[in-house]
Write a protein that holds these residues in place. Structure first.
Motif, short mmCIF file in Angstrom:
data_model
loop_
_atom_site.label_atom_id
_atom_site.label_comp_id
_atom_site.label_asym_id
_atom_site.label_seq_id
_atom_site.Cartn_x
_atom_site.Cartn_y
_atom_site.Cartn_z
N ALA A 251 -4.11 3.14 -2.48
CA ALA A 251 -4.14 1.75 -2.01
C ALA A 251 -2.79 1.35 -1.41
O ALA A 251 -2.74 0.51 -0.50
N LEU A 252 -1.70 1.93 -1.91
CA LEU A 252 -0.39 1.65 -1.33
C LEU A 252 -0.33 2.07 0.13
O LEU A 252 0.41 1.51 0.93
N LEU A 253 -1.15 3.07 0.49
CA LEU A 253 -1.23 3.54 1.87
C LEU A 253 -2.33 2.83 2.65
O LEU A 253 -2.58 3.15 3.81
N GLY A 254 -3.02 1.91 1.99
CA GLY A 254 -4.13 1.22 2.64
C GLY A 254 -5.38 2.06 2.73
O GLY A 254 -6.22 1.86 3.60
N ILE A 255 -5.53 3.02 1.80
CA ILE A 255 -6.67 3.94 1.83
C ILE A 255 -7.63 3.64 0.69
O ILE A 255 -7.23 3.58 -0.48
N HIS A 256 -8.89 3.47 1.05
CA HIS A 256 -9.94 3.21 0.07
C HIS A 256 -11.15 4.05 0.44
O HIS A 256 -11.62 4.02 1.58
#
Length: 575
Positions: A251-256
Protein backbone atom coordinates in the motif's frame (compact mmCIF):
# COMPACT_ATOMS: atom_id res chain seq x y z
CA UNK A 1 -11.11 9.72 -32.46
CA UNK A 2 -7.41 10.51 -32.06
CA UNK A 3 -5.21 11.37 -35.03
CA UNK A 4 -3.39 8.07 -35.55
CA UNK A 5 -6.62 6.10 -35.12
CA UNK A 6 -8.37 8.42 -37.59
CA UNK A 7 -5.71 7.99 -40.27
CA UNK A 8 -5.59 4.24 -39.71
CA UNK A 9 -9.34 4.30 -40.40
CA UNK A 10 -8.73 6.45 -43.50
CA UNK A 11 -6.22 3.88 -44.75
CA UNK A 12 -8.68 1.08 -44.05
CA UNK A 13 -11.29 2.92 -46.12
CA UNK A 14 -8.78 3.33 -48.94
CA UNK A 15 -8.04 -0.41 -48.90
CA UNK A 16 -11.79 -1.10 -48.94
CA UNK A 17 -12.08 1.15 -52.01
CA UNK A 18 -9.27 -0.71 -53.76
CA UNK A 19 -10.85 -4.03 -52.86
CA UNK A 20 -14.16 -2.89 -54.37
CA UNK A 21 -12.23 -1.91 -57.52
CA UNK A 22 -10.63 -5.42 -57.67
CA UNK A 23 -7.15 -3.98 -57.10
CA UNK A 24 -6.93 -5.96 -53.86
CA UNK A 25 -8.43 -9.44 -53.43
CA UNK A 26 -11.35 -9.86 -51.07
CA UNK A 27 -10.33 -10.96 -47.57
CA UNK A 28 -6.63 -10.05 -47.89
CA UNK A 29 -4.96 -10.11 -44.47
CA UNK A 30 -4.34 -6.56 -43.17
CA UNK A 31 -3.22 -7.13 -39.57
CA UNK A 32 0.41 -6.28 -40.33
CA UNK A 33 -0.49 -2.91 -41.90
CA UNK A 34 0.64 0.02 -39.74
CA UNK A 35 0.35 3.80 -39.61
CA UNK A 36 3.18 5.39 -37.65
CA UNK A 37 5.64 8.28 -37.67
CA UNK A 38 8.37 7.86 -40.30
CA UNK A 39 11.85 7.18 -38.97
CA UNK A 40 13.08 10.34 -40.68
CA UNK A 41 10.77 13.30 -39.86
CA UNK A 42 11.86 14.99 -43.09
CA UNK A 43 9.90 12.34 -45.00
CA UNK A 44 6.57 13.56 -43.59
CA UNK A 45 4.25 13.16 -40.65
CA UNK A 46 2.86 9.64 -41.09
CA UNK A 47 4.07 6.52 -42.88
CA UNK A 48 2.42 3.25 -43.82
CA UNK A 49 3.82 -0.08 -44.92
CA UNK A 50 0.51 -1.07 -46.57
CA UNK A 51 1.92 -1.54 -50.07
CA UNK A 52 4.88 -3.59 -48.82
CA UNK A 53 2.65 -5.85 -46.74
CA UNK A 54 -0.17 -6.34 -49.24
CA UNK A 55 1.68 -6.47 -52.56
CA UNK A 56 2.29 -10.23 -52.57
CA UNK A 57 -1.36 -11.01 -51.86
CA UNK A 58 -2.40 -8.51 -54.52
CA UNK A 59 0.02 -9.96 -57.08
CA UNK A 60 1.57 -6.54 -57.69
CA UNK A 61 4.93 -4.86 -57.27
CA UNK A 62 4.97 -2.89 -53.99
CA UNK A 63 5.61 0.43 -55.71
CA UNK A 64 2.77 -0.11 -58.20
CA UNK A 65 0.36 -0.81 -55.34
CA UNK A 66 1.78 2.15 -53.40
CA UNK A 67 0.90 4.49 -56.26
CA UNK A 68 -2.73 3.36 -56.17
CA UNK A 69 -2.94 3.69 -52.38
CA UNK A 70 -1.23 7.11 -52.46
CA UNK A 71 -3.66 8.41 -55.08
CA UNK A 72 -6.59 7.58 -52.79
CA UNK A 73 -4.91 8.94 -49.64
CA UNK A 74 -4.32 12.31 -51.31
CA UNK A 75 -8.11 12.74 -51.49
CA UNK A 76 -8.49 12.47 -47.72
CA UNK A 77 -9.22 15.51 -45.60
CA UNK A 78 -6.22 16.74 -43.67
CA UNK A 79 -3.62 15.33 -46.08
CA UNK A 80 -1.35 17.98 -47.62
CA UNK A 81 0.77 15.62 -49.72
CA UNK A 82 1.69 11.96 -50.20
CA UNK A 83 5.01 10.56 -51.41
CA UNK A 84 6.46 7.11 -52.04
CA UNK A 85 9.90 6.19 -50.75
CA UNK A 86 12.15 3.28 -51.67
CA UNK A 87 10.41 0.13 -52.87
CA UNK A 88 6.97 1.23 -51.72
CA UNK A 89 6.76 2.95 -48.33
CA UNK A 90 4.08 5.64 -48.33
CA UNK A 91 4.67 8.91 -46.47
CA UNK A 92 2.01 11.49 -45.73
CA UNK A 93 2.39 15.13 -44.77
CA UNK A 94 -0.61 16.52 -42.93
CA UNK A 95 -1.94 20.07 -42.93
CA UNK A 96 -1.16 22.34 -40.00
CA UNK A 97 -4.90 22.55 -39.37
CA UNK A 98 -4.94 18.79 -38.79
CA UNK A 99 -2.33 19.07 -36.04
CA UNK A 100 -4.09 22.03 -34.46
CA UNK A 101 -7.24 19.91 -34.46
CA UNK A 102 -5.43 17.19 -32.54
CA UNK A 103 -4.44 19.75 -29.92
CA UNK A 104 -8.15 20.48 -29.44
CA UNK A 105 -8.82 16.74 -29.22
CA UNK A 106 -6.27 16.38 -26.40
CA UNK A 107 -7.97 19.16 -24.44
CA UNK A 108 -11.47 17.86 -25.16
CA UNK A 109 -10.72 14.29 -24.11
CA UNK A 110 -8.67 15.29 -21.07
CA UNK A 111 -8.05 12.24 -18.87
CA UNK A 112 -9.51 10.06 -21.62
CA UNK A 113 -6.80 10.96 -24.13
CA UNK A 114 -4.75 7.80 -24.70
CA UNK A 115 -7.49 5.42 -23.62
CA UNK A 116 -9.03 3.01 -26.12
CA UNK A 117 -10.93 -0.24 -26.55
CA UNK A 118 -8.05 -2.22 -28.03
CA UNK A 119 -8.65 -5.02 -25.51
CA UNK A 120 -12.38 -5.24 -26.26
CA UNK A 121 -13.15 -6.35 -22.72
CA UNK A 122 -10.93 -9.45 -22.82
CA UNK A 123 -10.21 -10.78 -19.34
CA UNK A 124 -6.57 -10.65 -18.29
CA UNK A 125 -5.19 -12.08 -15.06
CA UNK A 126 -1.89 -10.50 -14.00
CA UNK A 127 -0.06 -12.23 -11.19
CA UNK A 128 2.72 -10.17 -9.67
CA UNK A 129 4.78 -9.86 -6.50
CA UNK A 130 3.74 -13.27 -5.05
CA UNK A 131 6.63 -13.09 -2.57
CA UNK A 132 6.84 -15.91 -0.05
CA UNK A 133 4.83 -14.83 3.02
CA UNK A 134 7.81 -15.04 5.34
CA UNK A 135 8.58 -11.39 6.06
CA UNK A 136 8.22 -7.77 4.97
CA UNK A 137 8.55 -6.72 1.35
CA UNK A 138 12.10 -5.94 0.32
CA UNK A 139 13.58 -4.17 -2.69
CA UNK A 140 14.00 -7.49 -4.45
CA UNK A 141 10.21 -7.55 -4.76
CA UNK A 142 9.77 -3.86 -5.56
CA UNK A 143 10.53 -3.78 -9.26
CA UNK A 144 8.23 -6.67 -10.15
CA UNK A 145 5.50 -5.11 -8.03
CA UNK A 146 5.70 -1.79 -9.89
CA UNK A 147 6.02 -3.39 -13.33
CA UNK A 148 3.00 -5.62 -12.68
CA UNK A 149 0.86 -2.84 -11.29
CA UNK A 150 1.72 -0.41 -14.08
CA UNK A 151 1.05 -3.10 -16.68
CA UNK A 152 -2.35 -3.74 -15.10
CA UNK A 153 -3.22 -0.04 -15.31
CA UNK A 154 -1.96 0.10 -18.89
CA UNK A 155 -4.13 -2.82 -19.99
CA UNK A 156 -7.17 -1.36 -18.24
CA UNK A 157 -6.57 1.90 -20.11
CA UNK A 158 -6.86 0.12 -23.46
CA UNK A 159 -10.02 -1.78 -22.65
CA UNK A 160 -9.03 -5.04 -20.95
CA UNK A 161 -10.86 -6.34 -17.88
CA UNK A 162 -7.95 -6.88 -15.50
CA UNK A 163 -7.63 -9.00 -12.35
CA UNK A 164 -4.60 -8.24 -10.18
CA UNK A 165 -3.61 -11.42 -8.36
CA UNK A 166 -1.10 -12.38 -5.68
CA UNK A 167 -0.27 -16.08 -5.31
CA UNK A 168 0.51 -16.90 -1.69
CA UNK A 169 3.11 -19.70 -1.50
CA UNK A 170 1.94 -20.95 1.89
CA UNK A 171 2.30 -24.72 1.36
CA UNK A 172 6.05 -25.21 1.10
CA UNK A 173 8.89 -25.81 3.52
CA UNK A 174 9.57 -22.07 3.87
CA UNK A 175 6.33 -21.56 5.83
CA UNK A 176 7.30 -24.37 8.21
CA UNK A 177 10.53 -22.45 8.82
CA UNK A 178 8.39 -19.35 9.40
CA UNK A 179 6.25 -21.22 11.93
CA UNK A 180 9.34 -22.40 13.83
CA UNK A 181 10.76 -18.87 13.79
CA UNK A 182 7.47 -17.51 15.13
CA UNK A 183 7.45 -20.17 17.87
CA UNK A 184 10.90 -19.03 18.92
CA UNK A 185 9.68 -15.41 19.18
CA UNK A 186 6.59 -16.65 21.04
CA UNK A 187 8.82 -18.26 23.65
CA UNK A 188 10.88 -15.06 23.80
CA UNK A 189 7.72 -13.01 24.43
CA UNK A 190 6.90 -15.29 27.35
CA UNK A 191 10.24 -14.46 28.95
CA UNK A 192 12.46 -17.29 27.76
CA UNK A 193 16.02 -16.53 26.75
CA UNK A 194 16.41 -17.69 23.15
CA UNK A 195 19.99 -16.53 22.52
CA UNK A 196 21.20 -16.22 18.92
CA UNK A 197 18.67 -17.12 16.25
CA UNK A 198 19.62 -20.63 15.08
CA UNK A 199 20.90 -21.07 11.54
CA UNK A 200 18.06 -21.81 9.15
CA UNK A 201 15.41 -19.74 10.92
CA UNK A 202 14.32 -16.21 9.99
CA UNK A 203 16.34 -13.78 12.13
CA UNK A 204 14.47 -10.51 11.51
CA UNK A 205 12.98 -8.54 14.39
CA UNK A 206 9.70 -8.27 12.45
CA UNK A 207 8.57 -11.61 13.95
CA UNK A 208 8.69 -10.23 17.50
CA UNK A 209 5.22 -8.70 17.09
CA UNK A 210 3.84 -12.05 15.96
CA UNK A 211 5.48 -13.76 18.93
CA UNK A 212 3.97 -11.22 21.32
CA UNK A 213 0.50 -11.62 19.81
CA UNK A 214 0.67 -15.41 20.04
CA UNK A 215 1.93 -15.19 23.65
CA UNK A 216 -1.00 -12.95 24.56
CA UNK A 217 -3.52 -15.22 22.81
CA UNK A 218 -2.27 -18.68 23.76
CA UNK A 219 -0.29 -17.96 26.95
CA UNK A 220 2.15 -20.81 27.57
CA UNK A 221 -0.04 -23.54 26.04
CA UNK A 222 2.52 -24.41 23.32
CA UNK A 223 5.80 -23.63 25.02
CA UNK A 224 6.83 -27.19 25.77
CA UNK A 225 4.53 -29.06 23.42
CA UNK A 226 5.96 -31.13 20.55
CA UNK A 227 6.17 -29.47 17.17
CA UNK A 228 3.47 -31.70 15.72
CA UNK A 229 0.92 -30.05 18.03
CA UNK A 230 1.67 -26.42 17.17
CA UNK A 231 3.31 -26.32 13.73
CA UNK A 232 0.11 -26.09 11.66
CA UNK A 233 -1.42 -23.47 13.98
CA UNK A 234 1.70 -21.30 14.11
CA UNK A 235 2.09 -21.61 10.35
CA UNK A 236 -1.45 -20.31 9.80
CA UNK A 237 -1.08 -17.50 12.35
CA UNK A 238 2.34 -16.38 11.14
CA UNK A 239 1.32 -16.40 7.46
CA UNK A 240 -1.73 -14.27 8.34
CA UNK A 241 0.51 -11.72 10.07
CA UNK A 242 2.97 -11.69 7.18
CA UNK A 243 0.17 -11.03 4.69
CA UNK A 244 -1.01 -8.06 6.76
CA UNK A 245 2.56 -6.75 6.69
CA UNK A 246 2.95 -7.42 2.96
CA UNK A 247 -0.33 -5.67 2.11
CA UNK A 248 0.69 -2.70 4.24
CA UNK A 249 4.08 -2.49 2.50
CA UNK A 250 2.49 -2.72 -0.94
CA UNK A 251 0.00 0.00 0.00
CA UNK A 252 2.97 2.32 0.57
CA UNK A 253 3.65 1.87 -3.15
CA UNK A 254 -0.01 2.40 -4.02
CA UNK A 255 -0.44 -1.28 -4.91
CA UNK A 256 -3.60 -3.21 -4.11
CA UNK A 257 -4.45 -6.67 -5.46
CA UNK A 258 -7.94 -7.87 -6.32
CA UNK A 259 -7.25 -11.43 -5.29
CA UNK A 260 -4.93 -13.31 -2.94
CA UNK A 261 -4.86 -17.01 -3.85
CA UNK A 262 -3.51 -19.51 -1.34
CA UNK A 263 -1.40 -22.45 -2.47
CA UNK A 264 -2.43 -24.35 0.67
CA UNK A 265 -6.11 -23.80 -0.07
CA UNK A 266 -5.53 -24.79 -3.71
CA UNK A 267 -4.09 -28.12 -2.59
CA UNK A 268 -6.75 -28.65 0.08
CA UNK A 269 -9.44 -28.17 -2.57
CA UNK A 270 -7.94 -30.92 -4.72
CA UNK A 271 -7.04 -28.65 -7.63
CA UNK A 272 -3.74 -30.42 -8.44
CA UNK A 273 -5.55 -33.77 -8.58
CA UNK A 274 -8.17 -32.27 -10.91
CA UNK A 275 -5.47 -30.92 -13.21
CA UNK A 276 -3.65 -34.25 -13.22
CA UNK A 277 -6.88 -36.10 -14.07
CA UNK A 278 -7.63 -33.70 -16.93
CA UNK A 279 -4.13 -34.16 -18.34
CA UNK A 280 -4.13 -37.94 -17.96
CA UNK A 281 -7.40 -38.15 -19.88
CA UNK A 282 -5.58 -36.51 -22.78
CA UNK A 283 -2.41 -38.59 -22.40
CA UNK A 284 -0.46 -35.53 -21.29
CA UNK A 285 0.61 -37.07 -17.97
CA UNK A 286 2.09 -40.57 -17.76
CA UNK A 287 4.04 -42.61 -15.21
CA UNK A 288 7.69 -42.78 -16.14
CA UNK A 289 11.28 -42.60 -14.92
CA UNK A 290 13.41 -39.49 -15.31
CA UNK A 291 16.86 -39.72 -16.81
CA UNK A 292 19.71 -39.57 -14.33
CA UNK A 293 21.03 -36.03 -13.79
CA UNK A 294 24.20 -35.25 -15.70
CA UNK A 295 27.28 -36.30 -13.79
CA UNK A 296 25.47 -38.84 -11.60
CA UNK A 297 26.82 -42.42 -11.50
CA UNK A 298 24.62 -45.53 -11.19
CA UNK A 299 25.61 -45.77 -7.53
CA UNK A 300 24.37 -42.21 -6.89
CA UNK A 301 21.11 -42.49 -8.82
CA UNK A 302 18.07 -44.54 -7.93
CA UNK A 303 15.40 -44.46 -10.66
CA UNK A 304 11.89 -43.79 -9.32
CA UNK A 305 8.65 -43.93 -11.27
CA UNK A 306 6.87 -40.58 -11.12
CA UNK A 307 3.90 -38.95 -12.86
CA UNK A 308 5.43 -36.88 -15.67
CA UNK A 309 3.88 -34.09 -17.71
CA UNK A 310 4.66 -34.35 -21.44
CA UNK A 311 6.31 -30.93 -21.56
CA UNK A 312 8.44 -31.91 -24.57
CA UNK A 313 5.31 -31.93 -26.74
CA UNK A 314 5.09 -28.20 -26.14
CA UNK A 315 8.71 -27.16 -26.64
CA UNK A 316 10.29 -27.92 -23.27
CA UNK A 317 13.63 -29.73 -22.99
CA UNK A 318 12.30 -32.71 -21.01
CA UNK A 319 9.14 -34.06 -19.45
CA UNK A 320 8.56 -32.78 -15.92
CA UNK A 321 7.50 -34.54 -12.72
CA UNK A 322 4.38 -33.20 -11.06
CA UNK A 323 4.85 -35.24 -7.87
CA UNK A 324 7.81 -36.18 -5.69
CA UNK A 325 8.71 -39.74 -4.69
CA UNK A 326 6.90 -39.25 -1.35
CA UNK A 327 3.64 -38.43 -3.17
CA UNK A 328 3.67 -34.71 -2.41
CA UNK A 329 3.33 -32.22 -5.23
CA UNK A 330 6.39 -30.71 -6.83
CA UNK A 331 6.48 -26.95 -7.06
CA UNK A 332 5.77 -27.33 -10.77
CA UNK A 333 2.80 -29.63 -10.08
CA UNK A 334 1.23 -27.11 -7.71
CA UNK A 335 2.01 -24.24 -10.08
CA UNK A 336 0.46 -26.15 -12.97
CA UNK A 337 -2.76 -26.56 -10.98
CA UNK A 338 -2.75 -22.88 -10.03
CA UNK A 339 -2.53 -21.81 -13.67
CA UNK A 340 -5.23 -24.31 -14.56
CA UNK A 341 -7.46 -22.59 -12.00
CA UNK A 342 -6.62 -19.09 -13.26
CA UNK A 343 -7.32 -20.00 -16.86
CA UNK A 344 -10.92 -20.92 -16.00
CA UNK A 345 -11.80 -17.25 -15.59
CA UNK A 346 -9.39 -15.42 -17.91
CA UNK A 347 -8.75 -15.08 -21.63
CA UNK A 348 -5.11 -14.14 -21.11
CA UNK A 349 -2.59 -14.77 -18.33
CA UNK A 350 0.48 -12.73 -17.44
CA UNK A 351 3.04 -13.66 -14.77
CA UNK A 352 5.64 -11.20 -13.51
CA UNK A 353 8.61 -13.22 -12.22
CA UNK A 354 12.06 -12.50 -10.92
CA UNK A 355 14.86 -13.30 -13.38
CA UNK A 356 16.02 -16.11 -11.06
CA UNK A 357 12.95 -18.09 -12.23
CA UNK A 358 14.00 -17.99 -15.90
CA UNK A 359 14.77 -21.70 -15.90
CA UNK A 360 11.15 -22.64 -15.18
CA UNK A 361 9.52 -20.51 -17.89
CA UNK A 362 9.50 -23.19 -20.61
CA UNK A 363 7.75 -25.78 -18.46
CA UNK A 364 4.98 -23.51 -17.20
CA UNK A 365 4.39 -22.10 -20.69
CA UNK A 366 4.11 -25.68 -21.91
CA UNK A 367 1.66 -26.49 -19.11
CA UNK A 368 -0.60 -23.54 -19.85
CA UNK A 369 -0.58 -24.35 -23.55
CA UNK A 370 -1.64 -27.91 -22.74
CA UNK A 371 -4.23 -27.00 -20.11
CA UNK A 372 -5.92 -24.38 -22.27
CA UNK A 373 -5.48 -26.28 -25.55
CA UNK A 374 -3.68 -23.24 -26.92
CA UNK A 375 -6.62 -20.88 -26.47
CA UNK A 376 -5.15 -18.70 -23.72
CA UNK A 377 -2.37 -16.21 -24.41
CA UNK A 378 0.24 -16.55 -21.67
CA UNK A 379 3.18 -14.21 -21.13
CA UNK A 380 5.90 -14.46 -18.50
CA UNK A 381 7.73 -11.16 -17.96
CA UNK A 382 11.09 -11.58 -16.24
CA UNK A 383 12.28 -8.77 -13.99
CA UNK A 384 15.92 -8.30 -13.08
CA UNK A 385 17.03 -7.51 -9.55
CA UNK A 386 17.77 -3.95 -8.43
CA UNK A 387 21.14 -3.03 -6.97
CA UNK A 388 20.81 -0.44 -4.19
CA UNK A 389 23.47 2.24 -3.97
CA UNK A 390 24.04 5.44 -2.05
CA UNK A 391 26.38 7.78 -3.87
CA UNK A 392 27.74 4.83 -5.84
CA UNK A 393 28.37 2.65 -2.77
CA UNK A 394 26.32 -0.49 -1.98
CA UNK A 395 23.65 0.07 0.71
CA UNK A 396 23.97 -1.85 3.95
CA UNK A 397 21.36 -4.43 4.86
CA UNK A 398 18.55 -3.79 7.36
CA UNK A 399 19.00 -5.24 10.83
CA UNK A 400 15.28 -5.15 11.49
CA UNK A 401 14.54 -7.20 8.36
CA UNK A 402 17.37 -9.63 9.00
CA UNK A 403 19.26 -9.66 5.71
CA UNK A 404 17.73 -7.19 3.27
CA UNK A 405 16.63 -3.58 2.72
CA UNK A 406 12.89 -3.20 3.21
CA UNK A 407 10.66 -1.63 0.63
CA UNK A 408 9.03 0.45 3.38
CA UNK A 409 12.35 2.02 4.37
CA UNK A 410 13.09 3.01 0.77
CA UNK A 411 9.62 4.47 0.15
CA UNK A 412 9.75 6.47 3.37
CA UNK A 413 13.12 7.94 2.40
CA UNK A 414 12.52 8.98 -1.23
CA UNK A 415 8.74 8.71 -1.68
CA UNK A 416 6.35 6.38 -3.50
CA UNK A 417 6.38 8.27 -6.79
CA UNK A 418 10.16 8.38 -7.07
CA UNK A 419 10.36 4.64 -6.45
CA UNK A 420 7.61 3.80 -8.93
CA UNK A 421 8.91 6.05 -11.72
CA UNK A 422 12.49 4.87 -11.28
CA UNK A 423 11.46 1.20 -11.49
CA UNK A 424 10.00 1.94 -14.94
CA UNK A 425 12.97 3.82 -16.39
CA UNK A 426 14.49 0.66 -17.84
CA UNK A 427 13.14 -2.41 -19.59
CA UNK A 428 12.15 -4.97 -16.96
CA UNK A 429 14.69 -7.59 -18.01
CA UNK A 430 17.60 -5.12 -17.93
CA UNK A 431 19.82 -4.69 -14.88
CA UNK A 432 19.06 -1.63 -12.76
CA UNK A 433 20.91 0.46 -10.18
CA UNK A 434 18.83 2.44 -7.70
CA UNK A 435 21.06 5.14 -6.24
CA UNK A 436 19.40 7.05 -3.40
CA UNK A 437 21.40 10.16 -4.29
CA UNK A 438 20.65 10.13 -8.02
CA UNK A 439 16.90 9.41 -7.88
CA UNK A 440 16.31 12.69 -6.04
CA UNK A 441 18.85 14.70 -8.03
CA UNK A 442 17.54 17.84 -9.76
CA UNK A 443 19.01 17.24 -13.21
CA UNK A 444 18.13 16.22 -16.74
CA UNK A 445 19.84 12.89 -16.07
CA UNK A 446 17.15 12.05 -13.53
CA UNK A 447 13.97 11.20 -15.51
CA UNK A 448 11.79 11.47 -12.40
CA UNK A 449 12.81 15.09 -11.90
CA UNK A 450 12.88 15.96 -15.60
CA UNK A 451 9.30 14.87 -16.30
CA UNK A 452 7.94 16.34 -13.07
CA UNK A 453 9.73 19.61 -13.78
CA UNK A 454 7.93 19.84 -17.14
CA UNK A 455 4.55 19.44 -15.44
CA UNK A 456 5.50 21.91 -12.70
CA UNK A 457 6.42 24.46 -15.39
CA UNK A 458 3.01 24.00 -17.01
CA UNK A 459 1.30 24.48 -13.66
CA UNK A 460 3.37 27.59 -12.95
CA UNK A 461 2.38 29.06 -16.32
CA UNK A 462 -1.29 28.92 -15.44
CA UNK A 463 -0.69 30.39 -11.99
CA UNK A 464 1.29 33.28 -13.49
CA UNK A 465 -1.35 33.83 -16.18
CA UNK A 466 -4.02 34.05 -13.51
CA UNK A 467 -1.91 36.46 -11.46
CA UNK A 468 -1.46 38.60 -14.59
CA UNK A 469 -5.20 38.61 -15.21
CA UNK A 470 -4.88 36.64 -18.45
CA UNK A 471 -8.03 34.62 -19.15
CA UNK A 472 -8.28 32.25 -22.11
CA UNK A 473 -11.67 30.66 -22.74
CA UNK A 474 -10.74 30.12 -26.38
CA UNK A 475 -7.58 30.36 -28.43
CA UNK A 476 -6.62 30.99 -32.04
CA UNK A 477 -4.40 27.95 -32.58
CA UNK A 478 -3.42 29.15 -36.06
CA UNK A 479 -0.95 31.42 -34.24
CA UNK A 480 1.18 28.42 -33.28
CA UNK A 481 4.29 28.14 -35.44
CA UNK A 482 6.39 25.26 -36.74
CA UNK A 483 8.34 24.68 -33.51
CA UNK A 484 5.14 24.63 -31.48
CA UNK A 485 3.38 22.29 -33.89
CA UNK A 486 6.39 19.95 -33.65
CA UNK A 487 5.56 19.57 -29.95
CA UNK A 488 1.93 18.83 -30.86
CA UNK A 489 3.19 16.08 -33.17
CA UNK A 490 5.09 14.48 -30.32
CA UNK A 491 2.07 14.82 -28.03
CA UNK A 492 -0.20 13.18 -30.62
CA UNK A 493 1.86 9.99 -30.44
CA UNK A 494 0.71 9.29 -26.89
CA UNK A 495 -2.34 7.10 -27.75
CA UNK A 496 -0.33 4.87 -30.09
CA UNK A 497 2.50 4.63 -27.53
CA UNK A 498 -0.03 3.49 -24.92
CA UNK A 499 -1.48 0.86 -27.26
CA UNK A 500 1.99 -0.28 -28.32
CA UNK A 501 3.14 -0.58 -24.70
CA UNK A 502 0.03 -2.57 -23.82
CA UNK A 503 0.39 -4.90 -26.80
CA UNK A 504 4.08 -5.53 -26.01
CA UNK A 505 3.40 -5.77 -22.23
CA UNK A 506 6.10 -3.12 -21.67
CA UNK A 507 5.02 -0.29 -19.33
CA UNK A 508 8.51 1.24 -19.39
CA UNK A 509 7.66 2.64 -22.82
CA UNK A 510 5.43 5.20 -21.11
CA UNK A 511 8.34 6.49 -19.03
CA UNK A 512 10.55 6.72 -22.13
CA UNK A 513 7.86 8.62 -24.03
CA UNK A 514 7.24 11.07 -21.18
CA UNK A 515 10.96 11.79 -20.94
CA UNK A 516 11.10 12.61 -24.66
CA UNK A 517 7.94 14.72 -24.46
CA UNK A 518 9.30 16.60 -21.45
CA UNK A 519 12.58 17.16 -23.30
CA UNK A 520 10.84 18.78 -26.26
CA UNK A 521 8.71 20.92 -23.97
CA UNK A 522 11.78 22.09 -22.02
CA UNK A 523 13.56 22.88 -25.30
CA UNK A 524 10.63 25.04 -26.45
CA UNK A 525 10.48 26.73 -23.05
CA UNK A 526 14.22 27.45 -23.04
CA UNK A 527 13.97 29.29 -26.37
CA UNK A 528 12.46 32.10 -24.33
CA UNK A 529 15.68 32.50 -22.37
CA UNK A 530 17.45 33.92 -25.42
CA UNK A 531 14.46 35.33 -27.28
CA UNK A 532 11.72 36.98 -25.18
CA UNK A 533 9.29 36.62 -28.10
CA UNK A 534 9.45 32.83 -27.63
CA UNK A 535 8.14 32.98 -24.07
CA UNK A 536 4.78 31.42 -23.31
CA UNK A 537 3.46 34.49 -21.47
CA UNK A 538 3.42 37.67 -23.53
CA UNK A 539 1.03 40.10 -21.79
CA UNK A 540 1.10 42.49 -24.77
CA UNK A 541 0.10 39.65 -27.16
CA UNK A 542 -2.94 37.99 -25.52
CA UNK A 543 -3.88 36.00 -28.62
CA UNK A 544 -0.50 34.31 -28.94
CA UNK A 545 -0.30 33.85 -25.16
CA UNK A 546 -3.64 32.02 -25.12
CA UNK A 547 -2.56 29.76 -27.99
CA UNK A 548 0.64 28.86 -26.16
CA UNK A 549 -1.22 28.34 -22.89
CA UNK A 550 -3.54 25.90 -24.67
CA UNK A 551 -0.48 24.06 -25.97
CA UNK A 552 1.08 23.94 -22.49
CA UNK A 553 -2.20 22.74 -20.97
CA UNK A 554 -2.33 19.86 -23.46
CA UNK A 555 1.24 18.84 -22.64
CA UNK A 556 0.44 18.95 -18.94
CA UNK A 557 -2.62 16.77 -19.54
CA UNK A 558 -0.62 14.12 -21.37
CA UNK A 559 2.08 14.09 -18.69
CA UNK A 560 -0.62 13.57 -16.04
CA UNK A 561 -2.24 10.82 -18.09
CA UNK A 562 1.08 9.05 -18.60
CA UNK A 563 2.13 9.36 -14.97
CA UNK A 564 -1.27 8.05 -13.87
CA UNK A 565 -0.65 4.88 -15.88
CA UNK A 566 2.61 4.52 -13.95
CA UNK A 567 0.86 5.10 -10.63
CA UNK A 568 2.66 8.42 -10.15
CA UNK A 569 1.10 11.76 -9.20
CA UNK A 570 2.13 14.82 -11.22
CA UNK A 571 3.62 17.58 -9.08
CA UNK A 572 2.33 21.15 -9.23
CA UNK A 573 5.59 22.76 -8.18
CA UNK A 574 9.15 21.71 -7.44
CA UNK A 575 10.31 22.04 -3.85
Amino acid sequence: MTLYARFAAHLDDVLDTLTAADVLPLGIERRAVTVEPPRDPSHGDLATNAAMVLSKGAGMKPRDLAEKIAAELEKREGVASVSIAGPGFINMTLTDATWRGELSTILDLGEGYGRSQLGQGRRVNIEYVSANPTGPMHMGHCRGAVVGDALASLLEAVGYAVTREYYVNDAGGQVDVLARSAHLRYREALGQHIGEIPEGLYPGDYLKATGQRLAHEYRDAYVDRPESEWLALFRKEAVADMLVMIKRDLALLGIHHDLFSSEAELQAAGKPEAAEKWLRERDLVYDGVLEAPKGETPDDWEPVELPLFRATRFGDDQDRPIKKSDGSWTYFGADLAYHYQKAQSADELIDIWGADHAGTVKRIVAAVQALTEGRTRFDVKLVQMVRLLRGGEPVKMSKRAGNFVTLADVVREVGKDVVRFTMLTRKADAQMDFDFAKVVEASKDNPVFYVNYAHARVASLHRKAEEAGISCDTADLSLLDTEELALVKRAAQFPRVVEGAAAAREPHRIAFYLYDLAGEFHALWNMGNDNPERRFLLPDQPGLTCARLFLARAIGQIIRNGLALMGVEAVQEMV
